[in-house]
Scaffold this motif. Structure first.
Motif, PDB file in Angstrom:
ATOM      1  N   LEU A  24      20.366  27.571   4.755  1.00  0.00           N
ATOM      2  CA  LEU A  24      19.107  26.869   4.547  1.00  0.00           C
ATOM      3  C   LEU A  24      18.410  27.450   3.317  1.00  0.00           C
ATOM      4  N   ILE A  25      18.021  26.577   2.397  1.00  0.00           N
ATOM      5  CA  ILE A  25      17.274  26.945   1.199  1.00  0.00           C
ATOM      6  C   ILE A  25      15.915  26.269   1.295  1.00  0.00           C
ATOM      7  N   ALA A  26      14.842  27.032   1.124  1.00  0.00           N
ATOM      8  CA  ALA A  26      13.517  26.471   1.356  1.00  0.00           C
ATOM      9  C   ALA A  26      12.461  27.249   0.589  1.00  0.00           C
ATOM     10  N   THR A  27      11.266  26.685   0.525  1.00  0.00           N
ATOM     11  CA  THR A  27      10.104  27.462   0.115  1.00  0.00           C
ATOM     12  C   THR A  27       9.602  28.219   1.340  1.00  0.00           C
ATOM     13  N   PRO A  28       8.894  29.337   1.153  1.00  0.00           N
ATOM     14  CA  PRO A  28       8.356  30.048   2.317  1.00  0.00           C
ATOM     15  C   PRO A  28       7.449  29.179   3.188  1.00  0.00           C
ATOM     16  N   THR A  29       6.675  28.287   2.568  1.00  0.00           N
ATOM     17  CA  THR A  29       5.767  27.462   3.364  1.00  0.00           C
ATOM     18  C   THR A  29       6.535  26.515   4.268  1.00  0.00           C
ATOM     19  N   ILE A  30       7.602  25.894   3.760  1.00  0.00           N
ATOM     20  CA  ILE A  30       8.433  25.047   4.619  1.00  0.00           C
ATOM     21  C   ILE A  30       9.084  25.893   5.707  1.00  0.00           C
ATOM     22  N   LEU A  31       9.610  27.046   5.335  1.00  0.00           N
ATOM     23  CA  LEU A  31      10.287  27.899   6.313  1.00  0.00           C
ATOM     24  C   LEU A  31       9.339  28.339   7.413  1.00  0.00           C
ATOM     25  N   SER A  32       8.064  28.523   7.094  1.00  0.00           N
ATOM     26  CA  SER A  32       7.096  28.982   8.094  1.00  0.00           C
ATOM     27  C   SER A  32       6.892  27.965   9.202  1.00  0.00           C
ATOM     28  N   ARG A  33       7.334  26.738   8.999  1.00  0.00           N
ATOM     29  CA  ARG A  33       7.181  25.683  10.002  1.00  0.00           C
ATOM     30  C   ARG A  33       8.425  25.508  10.865  1.00  0.00           C
ATOM     31  N   ILE A  34       9.410  26.361  10.675  1.00  0.00           N
ATOM     32  CA  ILE A  34      10.675  26.257  11.408  1.00  0.00           C
ATOM     33  C   ILE A  34      10.817  27.485  12.307  1.00  0.00           C
ATOM     34  N   ASP A  35      11.224  27.265  13.539  1.00  0.00           N
ATOM     35  CA  ASP A  35      11.403  28.353  14.502  1.00  0.00           C
ATOM     36  C   ASP A  35      12.807  28.933  14.355  1.00  0.00           C
ATOM     37  N   PRO A  36      12.940  30.192  13.921  1.00  0.00           N
ATOM     38  CA  PRO A  36      14.288  30.758  13.743  1.00  0.00           C
ATOM     39  C   PRO A  36      15.066  30.870  15.051  1.00  0.00           C
ATOM     40  N   GLU A  37      14.378  31.021  16.151  1.00  0.00           N
ATOM     41  CA  GLU A  37      15.084  31.157  17.425  1.00  0.00           C
ATOM     42  C   GLU A  37      15.781  29.871  17.840  1.00  0.00           C
ATOM     43  N   ALA A  38      15.365  28.753  17.270  1.00  0.00           N
ATOM     44  CA  ALA A  38      16.002  27.471  17.576  1.00  0.00           C
ATOM     45  C   ALA A  38      17.157  27.162  16.630  1.00  0.00           C
ATOM     46  N   CYS A  39      17.405  28.056  15.665  1.00  0.00           N
ATOM     47  CA  CYS A  39      18.415  27.798  14.629  1.00  0.00           C
ATOM     48  C   CYS A  39      19.575  28.774  14.787  1.00  0.00           C
ATOM     49  N   GLU A  40      20.312  28.632  15.858  1.00  0.00           N
ATOM     50  CA  GLU A  40      21.372  29.587  16.179  1.00  0.00           C
ATOM     51  C   GLU A  40      22.516  29.554  15.183  1.00  0.00           C
ATOM     52  N   GLY A  41      22.717  28.421  14.501  1.00  0.00           N
ATOM     53  CA  GLY A  41      23.848  28.315  13.587  1.00  0.00           C
ATOM     54  C   GLY A  41      23.583  28.855  12.193  1.00  0.00           C
ATOM     55  N   ILE A  42      22.328  29.139  11.869  1.00  0.00           N
ATOM     56  CA  ILE A  42      22.015  29.589  10.509  1.00  0.00           C
ATOM     57  C   ILE A  42      22.540  30.996  10.283  1.00  0.00           C
ATOM     58  N   ALA A  51      17.699  31.362   2.086  1.00  0.00           N
ATOM     59  CA  ALA A  51      17.201  31.764   0.772  1.00  0.00           C
ATOM     60  C   ALA A  51      15.868  31.078   0.529  1.00  0.00           C
ATOM     61  N   VAL A  52      14.882  31.854   0.088  1.00  0.00           N
ATOM     62  CA  VAL A  52      13.576  31.284  -0.233  1.00  0.00           C
ATOM     63  C   VAL A  52      13.207  31.629  -1.670  1.00  0.00           C
ATOM     64  N   ALA A  53      12.397  30.769  -2.266  1.00  0.00           N
ATOM     65  CA  ALA A  53      11.880  30.981  -3.615  1.00  0.00           C
ATOM     66  C   ALA A  53      10.795  29.944  -3.831  1.00  0.00           C
ATOM     67  N   GLY A  54      10.195  29.960  -5.023  1.00  0.00           N
ATOM     68  CA  GLY A  54       9.208  28.956  -5.358  1.00  0.00           C
ATOM     69  C   GLY A  54       7.777  29.406  -5.209  1.00  0.00           C
ATOM     70  N   GLU A  55       7.528  30.394  -4.340  1.00  0.00           N
ATOM     71  CA  GLU A  55       6.196  30.937  -4.104  1.00  0.00           C
ATOM     72  C   GLU A  55       6.360  32.249  -3.360  1.00  0.00           C
ATOM     73  N   PRO A  56       5.325  33.106  -3.345  1.00  0.00           N
ATOM     74  CA  PRO A  56       5.460  34.402  -2.666  1.00  0.00           C
ATOM     75  C   PRO A  56       5.774  34.241  -1.188  1.00  0.00           C
ATOM     76  N   CYS A  57       6.611  35.112  -0.674  1.00  0.00           N
ATOM     77  CA  CYS A  57       7.027  35.053   0.724  1.00  0.00           C
ATOM     78  C   CYS A  57       6.302  36.141   1.519  1.00  0.00           C
ATOM     79  N   PRO A  58       5.688  35.806   2.653  1.00  0.00           N
ATOM     80  CA  PRO A  58       5.068  36.833   3.492  1.00  0.00           C
ATOM     81  C   PRO A  58       6.119  37.771   4.093  1.00  0.00           C
ATOM     82  N   SER A  59       5.819  39.051   4.154  1.00  0.00           N
ATOM     83  CA  SER A  59       6.770  40.028   4.698  1.00  0.00           C
ATOM     84  C   SER A  59       7.118  39.724   6.148  1.00  0.00           C
TER      85      SER A  59
END
Length: 525
Positions: free
Chosen positions: A274-292, A296-304
């Protein structure tokens, strides 16, 4: 099918130390570290067109699924056949190597056919989302890129100016199979032209070559481990350069591209990369993404906290780099609990931290990032003034090479990684003091429960902040800023939102937030 030339050459960006310019103003230690930290690893890269990599997979594994969208799928063999037919139509219509062909389409499999067909002609594709592009912007893009042919779709019509020919991409199946003449590959030929928003609001066209792109997609870590059998999400706007990372990064390695519908999270649950901006990624639950396996994120600062959360489940890469340096030119594999940085220069690329006189900054000092090496694009289309402002001869690589002013601020850590400290155009004056808005947002994102934050300047004395989600304690957030930063950095108001608004490229829409903050102030006045 084109025959791939795998002849590789040692790039000239790594030269003998005696040939390199000596950084002025640095002591011996910092001079050594300037080169050690600022030079990415030297790698040889196949001198091959990105489309030729896709053709190779079509020849070797024609039945493998190249892409899926909704209930539709296309194999590599069928993608190759449809692209050949469309390429033949384009050539018959007068498209020649070095031309630029606009691709104004909606998201779907025909979009991929159009990209591959344009590349087969030796032309560069100029992508725009038919649902989002406005007519004035499209006219400017077509004129700036000198596009006389536009690939469109019958169910997503666009208004074309006089003299511009529209070709319906959905009709490629009606054409007979016609051999496409072999086009001699030139690595310096443009692969795509993307239009950045620009500080003035007028889009600026940037031509990115096959060599630029191959340098990221065909080396580690930019290849993201994509191989045949890997499923990659396609969730971003095709007018955004990170979409090329998704699409061409996947197809050039023989993976399967899963093109999203309306639900991004549903797509994320079905992919490996999955390639995304941090803001898009913040709306996705990693626990629901078992196959990932890789993010990779870029485009804007990423929260730690966001990076930590995903790095617990997958290989997580934080990257940085503008369109002008080919998607990203620094990357870091992040591990939970470790300081988040934007890493080190990617292969065959360089990063210099320079002061306002373009002199190297001491290690640990804050400077502006200038990028050199094989990712640097040739410049803006029809904009010599902006080229003179943002591109300059590279005095450190020499040999006629060019470096690019990113306008990002950063500093080297003692172990040779880059800390991103905001952008020069994100620095504002408040009560006479210089404030970095991203620094305020970073503190807010450290508050328990805060996933994303953004800060805007209301006037010469006042900041306003927005935090996501709406359950964040605003008093705790204000207290956190007051304890970490000077008094003039504390926002006058903190607005709670369930989700921060996005631009069409998946970044925080700060212009909209500023409007909301001003409306809020007027309502309470």
């Amino acid at each position: 099918m084109s025959t791939i030339d795998y002849t590789t050459q040692r790039i000239d960006y790594v030269r003998r130390a005696s040939d390199l310019a000596t950084p002025s103003g640095l002591d011996d230690r910092d001079s050594r570290l300037f080169r050690r930290f600022g030079w990415g690893p030297a790698r040889t890269v196949p001198r091959v067109g990105i489309h030729e990599m896709i053709e190779r997979h079509a020849a070797v594994r024609p039945s493998v699924t190249a892409a899926q969208h909704g209930g539709e799928r296309i194999s590599y063999g069928e993608l190759e056949r449809r692209a050949d037919r469309l390429a033949a139509r384009l050539i018959q219509g007068g498209v020649s190597p070095g031309d630029r062909v606009a691709l104004v389409v909606r998201r779907g499999i025909p979009m991929l056919v159009g990209i591959l067909a344009i590349l087969k002609t030796g032309a560069a594709y100029v992508p725009q989302d038919a649902k989002m592009v406005r007519n004035p912007a499209l006219r400017h893009i077509l004129a700036t890129a000198n596009c006389t042919i536009v690939l469109t779709q019958s169910d997503a019509p666009v208004e074309l100016p006089p003299g511009v020919i529209g070709i319906d991409i959905d009709r490629d199946g009606e054409a007979a199979d016609v051999p496409v003449p072999r086009i001699a590959h030139d690595p310096a030929r443009a692969c795509y032209v993307l239009f950045t928003s620009g500080t003035t609001g007028t889009p600026n066209g940037v031509a990115v070559t096959h060599a630029n792109l191959a340098n990221l997609l065909l080396t580690e870590p930019g290849d993201l481990g994509i191989r045949p059998g890997t499923t990659v999400g396609q969730i971003l706007n095709i007018a955004f350069d990170m979409a090329a990372w998704e699409i061409l990064g996947c197809l050039s390695h023989g993976g399967t591209l899963l093109i999203r519908g309306h639900d991004i999270a549903a797509t994320a649950r079905r992919v490996n990369v999955l390639i995304a901006t941090p803001t898009i990624l913040s709306r996705i639950d990693p626990e629901a993404c078992e196959g990932i396996r890789t993010v990779a994120v870029a485009g804007e600062p990423c929260p730690s906290a966001l990076a930590d959360r995903w790095a617990e489940r997958a290989a997580f890469y934080n990257g940085c780099g503008p369109t002008e340096t080919t998607i990203v030119n620094t990357m870091q594999r992040h591990h939970p609990g470790v300081r988040l940085t934007i890493g080190k220069p990617t292969p065959n690329n360089t990063v210099y931290l320079l002061d306002e006189h373009r002199n190297p900054c001491p290690i640990g000092a804050v400077g502006e990032m200038w990028a050199g090496g094989d990712g640097v694009s040739a410049g803006y289309l029809a904009n010599p003034g902006l080229n003179a402002e943002r591109y300059a001869p590279d005095p450190f690589l020499g040999g006629g090479r060019t470096m690019f002013r990113t306008r990002d601020l950063g500093r080297w850590t003692l172990d040779g990684e880059l800390e991103h400290l905001g952008r020069t155009d994100d620095q504002v004056k408040v009560r006479g003091f210089r404030v970095e808005l991203d620094a305020v947002s970073a503190v807010l994102e450290s508050v328990p429960g805060c996933v994303r934050a953004a800060t805007v300047k209301l006037d010469d004395r006042t900041l306003a902040a927005f935090v996501q989600p709406s359950g964040v304690d605003p008093e705790l957030a204000r207290k956190a800023v007051a304890e970490a930063l000077p008094y003039y950095c504390v926002p006058e108001s903190i607005h709670l939102m369930e989700a921060l608004p996005l631009t069409d490229r998946g970044k925080i829409d700060k212009a909209r937030l500023l409007r909301l903050a001003r409306l809020g102030r007027e309502a309470t006045a």
